[in-house]
Design an enzyme around this catalytic site. Structure first.
Site, PDB file in Angstrom:
ATOM      1  N   ARG A 189      79.172  96.634  90.078  1.00 16.99           N
ATOM      2  CA  ARG A 189      80.550  96.880  89.615  1.00 16.99           C
ATOM      3  C   ARG A 189      80.856  96.121  88.329  1.00 16.99           C
ATOM      4  O   ARG A 189      80.973  96.697  87.260  1.00 16.99           O
ATOM      5  CB  ARG A 189      81.542  96.499  90.734  1.00 16.99           C
ATOM      6  CG  ARG A 189      82.959  97.057  90.530  1.00 16.99           C
ATOM      7  CD  ARG A 189      83.838  96.230  89.633  1.00 16.99           C
ATOM      8  NE  ARG A 189      84.047  94.869  90.133  1.00 16.99           N
ATOM      9  CZ  ARG A 189      84.691  93.943  89.448  1.00 16.99           C
ATOM     10  NH1 ARG A 189      85.163  94.206  88.222  1.00 16.99           N
ATOM     11  NH2 ARG A 189      84.837  92.716  89.930  1.00 16.99           N
ATOM     12  N   ASP A 190      80.936  94.812  88.413  1.00 14.57           N
ATOM     13  CA  ASP A 190      81.309  94.015  87.245  1.00 14.57           C
ATOM     14  C   ASP A 190      80.220  94.045  86.180  1.00 14.57           C
ATOM     15  O   ASP A 190      80.502  93.898  84.994  1.00 14.57           O
ATOM     16  CB  ASP A 190      81.578  92.574  87.685  1.00 14.57           C
ATOM     17  CG  ASP A 190      82.309  91.764  86.622  1.00 14.57           C
ATOM     18  OD1 ASP A 190      83.036  92.366  85.819  1.00 14.57           O
ATOM     19  OD2 ASP A 190      82.140  90.540  86.594  1.00 14.57           O
ATOM     20  N   HIS A 208      83.575  82.442  90.386  1.00 14.43           N
ATOM     21  CA  HIS A 208      83.013  83.528  89.569  1.00 14.43           C
ATOM     22  C   HIS A 208      82.919  83.020  88.128  1.00 14.43           C
ATOM     23  O   HIS A 208      83.894  83.018  87.389  1.00 14.43           O
ATOM     24  CB  HIS A 208      83.937  84.752  89.647  1.00 14.43           C
ATOM     25  CG  HIS A 208      83.418  85.970  88.971  1.00 14.43           C
ATOM     26  ND1 HIS A 208      83.226  87.163  89.631  1.00 14.43           N
ATOM     27  CD2 HIS A 208      83.064  86.207  87.690  1.00 14.43           C
ATOM     28  CE1 HIS A 208      82.774  88.071  88.775  1.00 14.43           C
ATOM     29  NE2 HIS A 208      82.683  87.510  87.592  1.00 14.43           N
ATOM     30  N   CYS A 251      83.566  91.348  80.555  1.00 19.61           N
ATOM     31  CA  CYS A 251      84.905  91.882  80.803  1.00 19.61           C
ATOM     32  C   CYS A 251      85.293  92.751  79.620  1.00 19.61           C
ATOM     33  O   CYS A 251      85.379  92.254  78.490  1.00 19.61           O
ATOM     34  CB  CYS A 251      85.922  90.755  80.985  1.00 19.61           C
ATOM     35  SG  CYS A 251      87.608  91.365  81.220  1.00 19.61           S
ATOM     36  N   ASN A 310      77.822  87.570  83.271  1.00 19.85           N
ATOM     37  CA  ASN A 310      78.028  86.791  84.485  1.00 19.85           C
ATOM     38  C   ASN A 310      76.859  85.848  84.716  1.00 19.85           C
ATOM     39  O   ASN A 310      75.777  85.995  84.146  1.00 19.85           O
ATOM     40  CB  ASN A 310      78.119  87.739  85.682  1.00 19.85           C
ATOM     41  CG  ASN A 310      79.411  88.507  85.742  1.00 19.85           C
ATOM     42  OD1 ASN A 310      80.477  87.942  85.911  1.00 19.85           O
ATOM     43  ND2 ASN A 310      79.328  89.826  85.611  1.00 19.85           N
ATOM     44  N   HIS A 368      81.248  82.865  84.248  1.00 21.06           N
ATOM     45  CA  HIS A 368      80.516  83.509  83.164  1.00 21.06           C
ATOM     46  C   HIS A 368      79.788  82.418  82.381  1.00 21.06           C
ATOM     47  O   HIS A 368      80.222  81.265  82.340  1.00 21.06           O
ATOM     48  CB  HIS A 368      81.468  84.296  82.259  1.00 21.06           C
ATOM     49  CG  HIS A 368      81.941  85.571  82.873  1.00 21.06           C
ATOM     50  ND1 HIS A 368      82.279  86.683  82.144  1.00 21.06           N
ATOM     51  CD2 HIS A 368      82.119  85.931  84.166  1.00 21.06           C
ATOM     52  CE1 HIS A 368      82.644  87.663  82.952  1.00 21.06           C
ATOM     53  NE2 HIS A 368      82.572  87.218  84.187  1.00 21.06           N
TER      54      HIS A 368
END
Length: 340
Positions: free
Chosen positions: A35-36, A246, A279, A288, A248
């Site tokens: 997803r991300d 989470h 993002c 990430n 980065h």
């Protein structure tokens, strides 16, 4: 001398496991690559490739794999095939009840679409800053929180588990440092909405270990921070078992920040296979934390994850080939001898 050749991986037994006091015995990795990771790729992959990606990740031992997002196709065209993808993953949950396939839902219509397909784990999102709320969803911070509350309420009524993502917890490209008290107050509101897991996002990768510790202390109610001018932050009273992180890796701090979070009692860490992602609404957000890099560190600390690092690395190499570029994960490159 005889050339023994180049070994196919690290010498047997490495990394050597050296446990440390004060760290959890086990960590659950919340895999966000499908997803991300894929939402920030210029290329849109075929649905069958995405489904195989999720299956490969599950075969590597990951039990929480964020599969997709039920957003309007114009927002994130890379994930416009959510309705086609989820039925291709139905065998995973049926084969192993521990496997969870959460999806991101931005609004009530997205929730309806997900529930119609039998999704039982959803995620809502919010911003710790006004500027990012407007950039991300074109709403004020209060409007965005109200929408997330409505989605969370309907999801819980339908029997779904709700995760909350909180972006810009450590810094904002428009506003700069984000006060710990501000983040703690918004996190508390997400928790009160019924988010049983709250993921703290370092969206642009500016966090450092001391900042991570200060924020977690404030959220759990065990202390206060001094970040961005705070002289003391009242605790938000959120149990640490409901928190995830989470990070980065924009400035190379993701693993250091993760270790700081583990020392504070966090046991759920978001990561993306091969370091995919970023993002689309924050240009300074880079990839990430790579799942392989995280697993290597956790293996060295003797912390259980249930993940087969070799199978995971092979999956990331396979996905990098589909995307037409090398994996950014240092562990993947080291294990597979990819060029830097």
């Amino acid at each position: 001398m005889t050339d023994a050749g180049t070994p196919s991986g690290p010498p047997a037994g490495l990394p050597m496991a050296v446990p440390q006091e004060g760290l959890p015995a086990q960590v659950r990795i919340h895999e966000v690559g499908p997803r991300d990771g894929l939402q920030n790729e210029k290329a849109t992959l075929p649905t069958k490739v995405k489904a195989e990606f999720v299956h490969r990740l599950a075969a590597a031992g990951l039990t929480t794999i964020e599969a997709t997002s039920f957003v309007h196709p114009s927002w994130v065209p890379q994930l416009a095939d959510a309705e086609e993808l989820m039925p291709l993953l139905g065998d995973l949950a049926g084969a192993d009840p521990e496997v969870r396939l959460p999806v991101l839902v931005p609004n009530e219509r997205g929730l309806e679409r997900a529930l119609e397909l039998g999704v039982r784990d959803v995620a809502v999102f919010a911003s710790a800053t006004e500027s990012f709320a407007r950039a991300n969803v074109n709403r004020t911070l209060e409007e965005a929180l109200a929408k997330s509350a409505a989605v969370a309420d309907r999801a819980r009524q339908a029997g779904a588990r709700v995760r909350g993502y909180l972006s810009m917890c450590f810094g904002d490209p428009w506003e700069g440092p984000v006060p710990v008290a501000q983040v703690a107050a918004i996190a508390r509101r997400l928790y009160e909405m019924g988010c049983t897991e709250l993921s703290l996002g370092d969206t642009i990768g500016v966090a450092t270990p001391g900042h991570v510790t200060a924020l977690l202390d404030a959220l759990t109610g065990t202390g206060g921070g001094t970040t961005a001018g705070d002289t003391g932050t009242p605790g938000a009273g959120i149990p640490v078992e409901h928190l995830a992180v989470h990070f980065h890796d924009t400035y190379g701090q993701a693993l250091a920040n993760t270790l700081a979070a583990l020392r504070c009692g966090v046991t759920v860490v978001d990561a993306s296979a091969g370091g995919l992602g970023g993002c689309p609404y924050a240009r300074s957000a880079t990839g990430n934390l790579a799942t392989e890099d995280l697993v290597w560190m956790l293996n060295g600390l003797g912390i259980r994850t249930g993940v087969d690092l070799d199978r995971l690395s092979a999956t990331s190499v396979w996905m990098a080939e589909k995307l037409g570029r090398p994996s950014p994960s240092r562990t993947v490159r080291a294990l597979t001898h990819q060029e830097q």
